[in-house]
Enzyme design. Structure first.
Site, PDB file in Angstrom:
ATOM      1  N   CYS A 133       3.203  38.231   6.015  1.00 41.47           N
ATOM      2  CA  CYS A 133       3.778  38.529   7.439  1.00 41.47           C
ATOM      3  C   CYS A 133       3.654  39.956   7.812  1.00 41.47           C
ATOM      4  CB  CYS A 133       5.456  38.643   6.934  1.00 41.47           C
ATOM      5  SG  CYS A 133       6.535  38.921   8.475  1.00 41.47           S
ATOM      6  N   ASP A 180       5.848  27.652  12.600  1.00 43.89           N
ATOM      7  CA  ASP A 180       5.991  29.226  12.620  1.00 43.89           C
ATOM      8  C   ASP A 180       6.364  29.617  14.087  1.00 43.89           C
ATOM      9  OD1 ASP A 180       6.055  31.721  12.308  1.00 43.89           O
ATOM     10  OD2 ASP A 180       4.208  32.088  10.830  1.00 43.89           O
ATOM     11  N   HIS A 213       7.538  29.795   8.433  1.00 44.19           N
ATOM     12  CA  HIS A 213       7.085  31.138   8.265  1.00 44.19           C
ATOM     13  C   HIS A 213       7.704  31.655   6.898  1.00 44.19           C
ATOM     14  CE1 HIS A 213       5.732  35.395   9.613  1.00 44.19           C
ATOM     15  NE2 HIS A 213       6.806  35.593   8.941  1.00 44.19           N
TER      16      HIS A 213
END
Length: 246
Positions: A133, A180, A213
């Site tokens: 991330c 995502d 995600h």
């Protein structure tokens, strides 16, 4: 790309009840988690955490996994601008304000410190980077700026605010989730198209269509059995990429 109520899709996910195999150390101004493999090695991985910080058990689990696969020192570190990580209890309305002084592309001081430590104190000769991330964006940045980083694996994080983001200096694997909101399909398509045009070294962009995600390190296989094949495949892709170039 998130929404006004929640501008980042990051969720703490399945927080692992996990201890650690390594130790916390101070490297100049950096707090770091360092773990050694069972046998000596001159290969090292810099593991860069997500917005939840360097002490998240899930990230340490991934660092220990890399060490178990023969990498000498694995760092899961916090740079000087993210000493106060984001918390799931924080108000998402304040997220963009929190992020203002925590840009993952402004980490040169921290990267230089860790590289110096690994080379001078640990004898590392082959260094790679893995990021999640926020750390995935940082890993993309390292691949553009640090050719001495021999391989990079960016998980659900790419640089989007500059045109100068495709001329990679290090072989890089981008692992993305198909569901995502942070990196929509249009951005993935742009990334692939421009890397093909401008990148002169090896790279791969791999998308897992049914995954969201954070799936590689924030989902526990025993809680999410349907996701287990994708989680394990992505982790093996990460290891294979590092083994190939390091």
């Amino acid at each position: 790309m998130g929404n006004e109520a929640k501008p980042c899709p990051c969720d703490i996910g399945d927080r692992m009840e996990y201890g650690r195999l390594g130790q916390e150390v101070q490297i100049e101004h950096i707090n770091a988690y360092v773990v050694k493999p069972s046998t000596p090695s001159d290969k090292a991985i810099i593991v860069i955490h997500d917005i939840f910080g360097w002490q998240l058990p899930n990230t340490r689990y991934m660092a220990d996994m890399l060490a178990a696969n023969g990498y000498m020192y694995v760092e899961s570190y916090t740079d000087s601008s993210i000493k106060e990580p984001w918390s799931p209890s924080h108000d998402w309305a304040n997220f963009m304000e929190w992020l203002k002084d925590k840009k993952p592309t402004e980490i040169n001081k921290e990267v230089d410190t860790v590289l110096r430590y690994l080379k001078e104190q640990c004898g590392a000769k082959h260094i790679g980077a893995v990021g999640f991330c926020w750390g995935g964006v940082a890993t993309h940045y390292l691949a553009l700026q640090y050719p001495q980083v021999k391989a990079g694996v960016s998980l659900y994080g790419i640089i989007r605010d500059t045109e100068d983001k495709y001329d990679l200096k290090s072989p890089t694997l981008f692992i993305l989730g198909g569901n995502d909101d942070f990196i929509p399909a249009e951005q993935v398509s742009i990334l692939k198209t421009n890397l093909k045009k401008k990148c002169k070294i090896d790279y791969q962009v791999k998308t897992f269509p049914d995954q969201s995600h954070g799936f590689v390190h924030r989902k526990r296989e025993e809680i999410n059995p349907a996701d287990k094949p994708s989680i394990q495949e992505a982790r093996m892709d990460m290891l294979n990429w590092l083994n190939k170039y390091m």
